[in-house]
Motif scaffolding. Structure first.
Motif, PDB file in Angstrom:
ATOM      1  N   PHE A  42       7.870  -4.978  28.552  1.00  0.00           N
ATOM      2  CA  PHE A  42       6.471  -4.799  28.912  1.00  0.00           C
ATOM      3  C   PHE A  42       5.825  -6.004  29.349  1.00  0.00           C
ATOM      4  CE2 PHE A  42       7.726  -2.076  25.114  1.00  0.00           C
ATOM      5  CZ  PHE A  42       7.393  -0.749  25.903  1.00  0.00           C
ATOM      6  N   PRO A  43       6.068  -6.317  30.750  1.00  0.00           N
ATOM      7  CA  PRO A  43       5.481  -7.602  31.292  1.00  0.00           C
ATOM      8  C   PRO A  43       3.832  -7.250  31.427  1.00  0.00           C
ATOM      9  CG  PRO A  43       6.823  -6.320  32.913  1.00  0.00           C
ATOM     10  CD  PRO A  43       7.179  -5.780  31.645  1.00  0.00           C
ATOM     11  N   ALA A  44       3.393  -8.437  31.416  1.00  0.00           N
ATOM     12  CA  ALA A  44       1.778  -8.292  31.803  1.00  0.00           C
ATOM     13  C   ALA A  44       1.736  -8.149  33.174  1.00  0.00           C
ATOM     14  CB  ALA A  44       0.912  -9.611  31.520  1.00  0.00           C
ATOM     15  N   GLU A  45       1.201  -7.013  33.787  1.00  0.00           N
ATOM     16  CA  GLU A  45       0.860  -6.436  35.182  1.00  0.00           C
ATOM     17  C   GLU A  45      -0.299  -5.879  35.189  1.00  0.00           C
ATOM     18  OE1 GLU A  45       4.275  -4.371  36.324  1.00  0.00           O
ATOM     19  OE2 GLU A  45       5.576  -5.822  36.071  1.00  0.00           O
ATOM     20  N   PRO A  46      -1.354  -6.015  36.130  1.00  0.00           N
ATOM     21  CA  PRO A  46      -2.509  -5.337  36.344  1.00  0.00           C
ATOM     22  C   PRO A  46      -2.177  -4.066  36.776  1.00  0.00           C
ATOM     23  CG  PRO A  46      -2.175  -6.926  38.249  1.00  0.00           C
ATOM     24  CD  PRO A  46      -1.187  -7.116  37.239  1.00  0.00           C
ATOM     25  N   GLY A  47      -3.074  -2.989  36.094  1.00  0.00           N
ATOM     26  CA  GLY A  47      -2.827  -1.555  36.766  1.00  0.00           C
ATOM     27  C   GLY A  47      -1.683  -0.784  35.938  1.00  0.00           C
ATOM     28  N   ARG A  48      -0.780  -1.446  35.147  1.00  0.00           N
ATOM     29  CA  ARG A  48       0.398  -0.739  34.441  1.00  0.00           C
ATOM     30  C   ARG A  48       0.029  -0.212  33.121  1.00  0.00           C
ATOM     31  NH1 ARG A  48       6.420  -3.117  34.078  1.00  0.00           N
ATOM     32  NH2 ARG A  48       7.456  -1.911  32.384  1.00  0.00           N
ATOM     33  N   TYR A  49      -0.925  -0.689  32.628  1.00  0.00           N
ATOM     34  CA  TYR A  49      -1.178  -0.044  31.104  1.00  0.00           C
ATOM     35  C   TYR A  49      -2.287   0.838  30.964  1.00  0.00           C
ATOM     36  CZ  TYR A  49       2.559  -3.593  30.255  1.00  0.00           C
ATOM     37  OH  TYR A  49       3.716  -4.256  30.060  1.00  0.00           O
ATOM     38  N   HIS A  50      -2.416   1.348  29.984  1.00  0.00           N
ATOM     39  CA  HIS A  50      -3.352   2.582  29.676  1.00  0.00           C
ATOM     40  C   HIS A  50      -3.805   2.475  28.272  1.00  0.00           C
ATOM     41  CE1 HIS A  50      -5.471   6.333  31.267  1.00  0.00           C
ATOM     42  NE2 HIS A  50      -5.124   6.606  30.017  1.00  0.00           N
ATOM     43  N   LEU A  51      -4.992   3.070  27.970  1.00  0.00           N
ATOM     44  CA  LEU A  51      -5.372   3.182  26.614  1.00  0.00           C
ATOM     45  C   LEU A  51      -5.771   4.579  26.209  1.00  0.00           C
ATOM     46  CD1 LEU A  51      -7.607   0.023  26.252  1.00  0.00           C
ATOM     47  CD2 LEU A  51      -5.335   0.502  25.205  1.00  0.00           C
ATOM     48  N   PHE A  52      -5.399   5.398  25.248  1.00  0.00           N
ATOM     49  CA  PHE A  52      -5.922   6.430  24.994  1.00  0.00           C
ATOM     50  C   PHE A  52      -6.792   6.369  23.884  1.00  0.00           C
ATOM     51  CE2 PHE A  52      -1.626   7.663  26.644  1.00  0.00           C
ATOM     52  CZ  PHE A  52      -2.164   8.305  27.633  1.00  0.00           C
ATOM     53  N   VAL A  53      -8.023   6.675  24.039  1.00  0.00           N
ATOM     54  CA  VAL A  53      -9.041   6.290  22.903  1.00  0.00           C
ATOM     55  C   VAL A  53      -9.989   7.670  22.559  1.00  0.00           C
ATOM     56  CG1 VAL A  53      -8.976   3.831  23.652  1.00  0.00           C
ATOM     57  CG2 VAL A  53     -10.747   5.658  24.196  1.00  0.00           C
ATOM     58  N   ALA A  54     -10.946   7.579  21.568  1.00  0.00           N
ATOM     59  CA  ALA A  54     -11.827   8.094  21.185  1.00  0.00           C
ATOM     60  C   ALA A  54     -13.046   7.113  20.727  1.00  0.00           C
ATOM     61  CB  ALA A  54     -11.617   9.044  19.978  1.00  0.00           C
ATOM     62  N   LEU A  55     -14.472   7.612  21.369  1.00  0.00           N
ATOM     63  CA  LEU A  55     -15.331   6.630  21.171  1.00  0.00           C
ATOM     64  C   LEU A  55     -16.122   6.552  19.897  1.00  0.00           C
ATOM     65  CD1 LEU A  55     -16.994   6.973  24.852  1.00  0.00           C
ATOM     66  CD2 LEU A  55     -15.095   5.414  23.755  1.00  0.00           C
ATOM     67  N   ASN A  56     -15.751   7.716  19.218  1.00  0.00           N
ATOM     68  CA  ASN A  56     -16.336   7.579  17.721  1.00  0.00           C
ATOM     69  C   ASN A  56     -15.495   6.890  17.065  1.00  0.00           C
ATOM     70  OD1 ASN A  56     -14.338  10.048  18.443  1.00  0.00           O
ATOM     71  ND2 ASN A  56     -14.718  10.604  16.222  1.00  0.00           N
ATOM     72  N   CYS A  57     -14.243   6.712  17.218  1.00  0.00           N
ATOM     73  CA  CYS A  57     -13.357   5.865  16.220  1.00  0.00           C
ATOM     74  C   CYS A  57     -13.463   4.481  16.397  1.00  0.00           C
ATOM     75  CB  CYS A  57     -11.834   6.342  16.759  1.00  0.00           C
ATOM     76  SG  CYS A  57     -10.591   5.117  15.932  1.00  0.00           S
ATOM     77  N   PRO A  58     -13.767   3.767  14.969  1.00  0.00           N
ATOM     78  CA  PRO A  58     -14.093   2.224  15.085  1.00  0.00           C
ATOM     79  C   PRO A  58     -12.981   1.697  15.463  1.00  0.00           C
ATOM     80  CG  PRO A  58     -13.829   2.997  12.826  1.00  0.00           C
ATOM     81  CD  PRO A  58     -13.806   4.349  13.832  1.00  0.00           C
TER      82      PRO A  58
END
Length: 346
Positions: A42-58
């Protein structure tokens, strides 16, 4: 900057977890995906990574805060789930995070504009559970850090995700110059030791303590969590007031402040009622209130969560699904966070 460590000492002890749950205690599980950006795969690269989130979750809020304050909005993409889980009549089952931007929120009577479809896997999946199932896992939590190139989950432990985003902010495509970008975990042994102690205490007594109070069904467990929560608020109030420091470790905003913020952001408008933490408001602690307003005013912070999502997510899961409309005094939230002087009027 230092690489993220494998053990951040902020997970709940799992000893006798099943028995403790049977006795009414809320026991948080352990995240199963623990790779890191910077590993060989998992090399550090712009545009490669993505987050799945819920805005209510702390726990997600920690991650969205980090993404925003480090200027990674364009370097790390993100999908936002609806704040309420699936219902009993859902074909896939109940209590699942779903990507459903058309779903109507009872609080507003319409869809929530921050909610998105799932865009990272290429399959337009509806459920977070399906992202895990593709890797043979039965986990279903958010946040999830995902590698879009390999179609793999990297990590689902928020404490580790925020550390690695900070360590690799430049390589991931931060739009903030290094000299002005916050360093959430500076390469200073004494400061790191302070942050680590604060992180562990804040996690145990405030971040997870709020859930112990709100979701445990044993009166004694609730009472212990309640007392620990407010005792630490008093300690932090004194810490900030002793020398007038703007942030928990001094003059700079660090990971310790970032990890405290999501809980205190939710306290007055949500946790005071929903988590049965009605001993006092943050507004009743002048130094903490001014700290809360100070952090909220930092670039990117206000847009990292939504109290509409928080209200919908927490109260929408209560027995009658009715979402309280207040508080409106001394003024509605989050507008109140632009007024540090409110604490002086109490």
């Amino acid at each position: 900057m230092p690489e993220p460590t494998a053990d951040l000492s902020t997970e709940e002890n799992q000893a006798d977890a099943a028995d403790r749950r049977k006795q009414g205690e809320f026991v948080r599980g352990v995240s199963g995906f623990r790779s890191a950006i910077g590993d060989a795969d998992f090399p550090a690269e712009p545009g490669r990574y993505h987050l799945f989130v819920a805005l209510n979750c702390p726990w997600c809020h920690r991650v969205t805060l980090t993404r925003n304050v480090l200027g990674l909005q364009s370097g790390v993409s993100m999908d936002v789930a609806f704040p309420g889980r699936t219902e009993k009549d859902d074909p896939a089952g109940e209590n699942l995070w779903e990507f459903n931007p058309e779903r109507v929120a009872s609080l507003t009577g319409g869809p929530l504009p921050e909610c998105t479809d799932e865009t990272a896997t290429g399959e337009g999946l509806r459920l977070v559970k399906q992202i895990y199932a593709a890797e043979g896992s039965d986990e279903r939590s958010v946040p999830v850090l995902y590698d879009k190139k390999q179609k793999r989950i990297v990590n689902n432990e928020s404490a580790e995700i925020i550390r690695m985003l900070n360590a690799h902010a430049a390589a991931l495509g931060s739009t903030i110059a290094q000299e002005t970008r916050p360093d959430l975990y500076p390469d200073d042994a004494d400061l790191q030791a302070q942050i680590d102690v604060l992180n562990e205490t804040i996690y145990t007594r405030i971040n997870n303590g709020a859930y112990k109070a709100g979701f445990s069904s044993d009166q004694n467990v609730y009472a212990a969590a309640y007392e620990g929560y407010f005792a630490l608020l008093a300690e932090l109030e004194d810490r900030l007031g002793a020398d007038g420091r703007p942030f928990l470790t001094g003059d700079s905003f660090t990971e310790a402040d970032l990890r405290l913020f999501p809980t205190l952001y939710r306290h007055d408008p949500v946790y005071f009622v929903r988590m049965k933490l009605n001993g006092a408001r943050i507004l009743d602690y002048p130094n903490l209130w001014r700290w809360l307003c100070r952090v909220h005013a930092l670039p990117g912070v206000a847009g990292s969560s939504s109290l509409i999502h928080c209200r919908q997510g927490y109260f929408g899961r209560s027995w009658n699904n009715v979402v309280p409309l207040g508080p409106f005094r001394p003024m509605p939230y989050p507008q109140a966070y632009a007024h540090p002087e409110l604490a002086e009027r109490q």
